[in-house]
Design a protein around this motif. Structure first.
Motif, PDB file in Angstrom:
ATOM      1  N   SER A 213       0.880  -1.191   0.066  1.00 51.37           N
ATOM      2  CA  SER A 213       0.031   0.023   0.117  1.00 51.37           C
ATOM      3  C   SER A 213       0.807   1.066   0.071  1.00 51.37           C
ATOM      4  CB  SER A 213      -0.923   0.054   1.192  1.00 51.37           C
ATOM      5  OG  SER A 213      -0.257   0.039   2.071  1.00 51.37           O
ATOM      6  N   THR A 214       2.239   1.324   0.128  1.00 47.34           N
ATOM      7  CA  THR A 214       3.231   2.491  -0.099  1.00 47.34           C
ATOM      8  C   THR A 214       2.821   3.069  -1.265  1.00 47.34           C
ATOM      9  OG1 THR A 214       4.900   1.140  -0.930  1.00 47.34           O
ATOM     10  CG2 THR A 214       4.791   1.706   1.416  1.00 47.34           C
ATOM     11  N   CYS A 215       2.823   4.339  -1.301  1.00 48.53           N
ATOM     12  CA  CYS A 215       2.454   5.125  -2.584  1.00 48.53           C
ATOM     13  C   CYS A 215       3.520   6.043  -3.061  1.00 48.53           C
ATOM     14  CB  CYS A 215       1.412   6.154  -2.287  1.00 48.53           C
ATOM     15  SG  CYS A 215      -0.402   5.080  -2.174  1.00 48.53           S
ATOM     16  N   ARG A 216       3.881   6.142  -4.139  1.00 48.44           N
ATOM     17  CA  ARG A 216       4.626   7.118  -4.666  1.00 48.44           C
ATOM     18  C   ARG A 216       4.234   7.922  -5.711  1.00 48.44           C
ATOM     19  NH1 ARG A 216       6.803   5.808  -1.090  1.00 48.44           N
ATOM     20  NH2 ARG A 216       8.755   4.877  -0.831  1.00 48.44           N
ATOM     21  N   ASP A 217       4.676   9.401  -5.701  1.00 46.68           N
ATOM     22  CA  ASP A 217       4.115  10.275  -6.743  1.00 46.68           C
ATOM     23  C   ASP A 217       5.056   9.964  -7.956  1.00 46.68           C
ATOM     24  OD1 ASP A 217       2.852  12.302  -8.307  1.00 46.68           O
ATOM     25  OD2 ASP A 217       3.333  13.764  -6.752  1.00 46.68           O
ATOM     26  N   PRO A 251      -0.319  10.204  -6.322  1.00 46.55           N
ATOM     27  CA  PRO A 251       0.333   9.023  -5.756  1.00 46.55           C
ATOM     28  C   PRO A 251      -0.407   7.573  -6.234  1.00 46.55           C
ATOM     29  CG  PRO A 251      -0.704  10.274  -4.121  1.00 46.55           C
ATOM     30  CD  PRO A 251      -1.096  11.017  -5.464  1.00 46.55           C
ATOM     31  N   VAL A 252       0.688   6.732  -6.625  1.00 49.18           N
ATOM     32  CA  VAL A 252       0.259   5.498  -7.114  1.00 49.18           C
ATOM     33  C   VAL A 252       0.565   4.245  -6.269  1.00 49.18           C
ATOM     34  CG1 VAL A 252       0.670   3.694  -9.042  1.00 49.18           C
ATOM     35  CG2 VAL A 252       0.592   6.046  -9.574  1.00 49.18           C
ATOM     36  N   GLN A 253      -0.230   3.267  -5.724  1.00 52.14           N
ATOM     37  CA  GLN A 253      -0.034   2.458  -4.805  1.00 52.14           C
ATOM     38  C   GLN A 253       0.988   1.457  -5.495  1.00 52.14           C
ATOM     39  OE1 GLN A 253      -2.953   0.484  -2.691  1.00 52.14           O
ATOM     40  NE2 GLN A 253      -3.441   2.030  -1.451  1.00 52.14           N
ATOM     41  N   ASP A 256      -0.365  -1.231  -7.527  1.00 57.22           N
ATOM     42  CA  ASP A 256      -1.153  -0.713  -8.585  1.00 57.22           C
ATOM     43  C   ASP A 256      -0.148  -0.308  -9.798  1.00 57.22           C
ATOM     44  OD1 ASP A 256      -3.834  -0.530  -7.953  1.00 57.22           O
ATOM     45  OD2 ASP A 256      -3.724   1.203  -7.101  1.00 57.22           O
ATOM     46  N   TYR A 283       4.602   7.115   2.007  1.00 56.82           N
ATOM     47  CA  TYR A 283       3.740   7.911   0.865  1.00 56.82           C
ATOM     48  C   TYR A 283       4.387   9.259   0.466  1.00 56.82           C
ATOM     49  CZ  TYR A 283      -0.452  10.780  -0.155  1.00 56.82           C
ATOM     50  OH  TYR A 283      -1.230  11.792  -1.001  1.00 56.82           O
ATOM     51  N   CYS A 285       3.421  12.662  -2.260  1.00 57.50           N
ATOM     52  CA  CYS A 285       2.600  13.442  -3.153  1.00 57.50           C
ATOM     53  C   CYS A 285       2.966  15.087  -3.168  1.00 57.50           C
ATOM     54  CB  CYS A 285       1.305  13.144  -2.796  1.00 57.50           C
ATOM     55  SG  CYS A 285       0.163  14.300  -3.920  1.00 57.50           S
TER      56      CYS A 285
END
Ligand code: NAD
Length: 320
Positions: A213-217, A251-253, A256, A283, A285
């Motif tokens: 579930s970590t997210c990166r922009d 941000p994209v998980q 995903d 995370y 963003c």
């Protein structure tokens, strides 16, 4: 104008050198072809520009003032874009001194060169990692910065502080750019999208750190370069010190990202689950209000299109 690009043989730097030359600038590139990843990749990055009459390569180290001086020997440099650095969060935990030397002392030497050679404009690479661990919401340039999560983040923050200090001291114009996870053709092989593509095409499982579930922009390289070009314009027309985010505000998980990679490559990934790694942030963003207003920054690439472009490059260049 003559522009010095430090780290110009790297992922972001090589794209920038090409864009600058295409825009009518003369570019001097200073790079030491560090073996953090295969230096041959960096030579290939420059293959399309190395013979261009408006491009000159100086092989040398930003920590060495003599190497920096060489860049000024033939051309009057009007502006520096300082990208040279030891990049990468996790490796910085193993080699914090090297990261401090290159990223902090290297930036110090570049600022010293500004003083010695009368350069009045500097654009310097910072990173979203300066924001530390934050959850949710977009990161604004004037937010209080959290605790740095890695030596890399610490050095990038120190680079900003040094640049701000010297800006006042020298009365020059300085912009620090906080890049948010850049991807696209020539992406560094240690970065997740490229690393995952290599594993996927090699039939190996992808390591997933945390629960996915970590997210990166993720920012597509052409958008990043548009932003750097905006900053190159900005330092020519504004004085003082400014910081700008360059991201996509999208941000994209992690799961995903893997799903999109599978779709773009037509391959199915096997996943190997691991605990979160030290240095990782949950995370990122970017808030783009300031960079849109001041740099005319207007990112255009969707993640799906950008990933497909990366995969096309990856398939074209991959050694089988
Ligand atoms: P990269 O490793 O591909 O490029 C850096 C270049 O600097 C390399 O070609 C390397 O050989 C050179 N270099 C390293 N040490 C040097 C030294 N002492 N003297 C001269 N050259 C040296 O990395 P990149 O992804 O293109 O990153 C460029 C800049 O952007 C770095 O400052 C990095 O910290 C920053 N950044 C990148 C990202 C990203 O997602 N790629 C995100 C945030 C910040």
């Amino acid at each position: 104008m003559n522009i010095l690009v430090t780290g110009g043989a790297g992922f972001i730097g090589s794209h920038l050198c090409e864009r600058l030359v295409a825009s009518g600038h003369r570019v001097v590139c200073l790079d030491n072809f560090h073996s953090f990843y295969d230096p041959q990749i960096k030579r290939t990055n420059l293959a399309g520009i190395i013979d261009h009459p408006d491009f000159r390569l100086v092989e040398g180290d930003v920590r060495d003032i003599n190497d920096l001086d060489k860049c000024f020997s033939e051309h009057e440099i009007g502006l520096i874009v300082h990208l040279a650095a030891m990049a990468g969060v996790r490796p910085s935990i193993l080699e914090p001194e090297l990261y401090a030397e290159v990223n902090i002392m290297g930036t110090h030497k570049v600022l010293l060169a500004c003083q010695q050679h009368g350069v009045k404009r500097l654009v310097s690479a910072s990173s979203s990692s300066v924001y530390g661990s934050k959850q949710g919401g977009a990161f604004r340039e004037n937010d209080d910065l959290g605790k740095p999560e890695s030596p890399y983040a610490e050095t990038k923050r120190a680079g900003e502080v040094l640049a701000q200090l010297w800006q006042r001291e020298l009365g020059i114009s300085v912009v620090c750019l906080r890049f948010f996870t850049v991807y696209g053709p020539r992406q560094r092989p240690d970065l997740a999208i490229h690393k995952f593509a290599s594993l996927l095409y090699g039939g190996k499982p992808l390591p997933v750190f945390g629960d996915g579930s970590t997210c990166r922009d993720y920012t597509y390289i052409d958008d990043t370069i548009d932003g750097v070009m905006g900053a190159v314009e900005y330092v020519q027309t504004h004085s003082g010190y400014a910081v700008f985010n360059l991201g996509e505000a999208r941000p994209v998980q992690l799961l995903d990202m893997i799903y999109e990679l599978e779709a773009a490559s037509g391959r199915q990934a096997a996943l190997q689950w691991h605990p979160l790694q030290p240095g990782d942030v949950p995370y990122t963003c970017a808030d783009l209000t300031r960079s849109r207003a001041e740099l005319n920054y207007d990112p255009k690439w969707t993640f799906r299109e950008g990933l497909r472009s990366f995969i096309r490059w990856f398939e074209d260049t991959r050694q089988t």
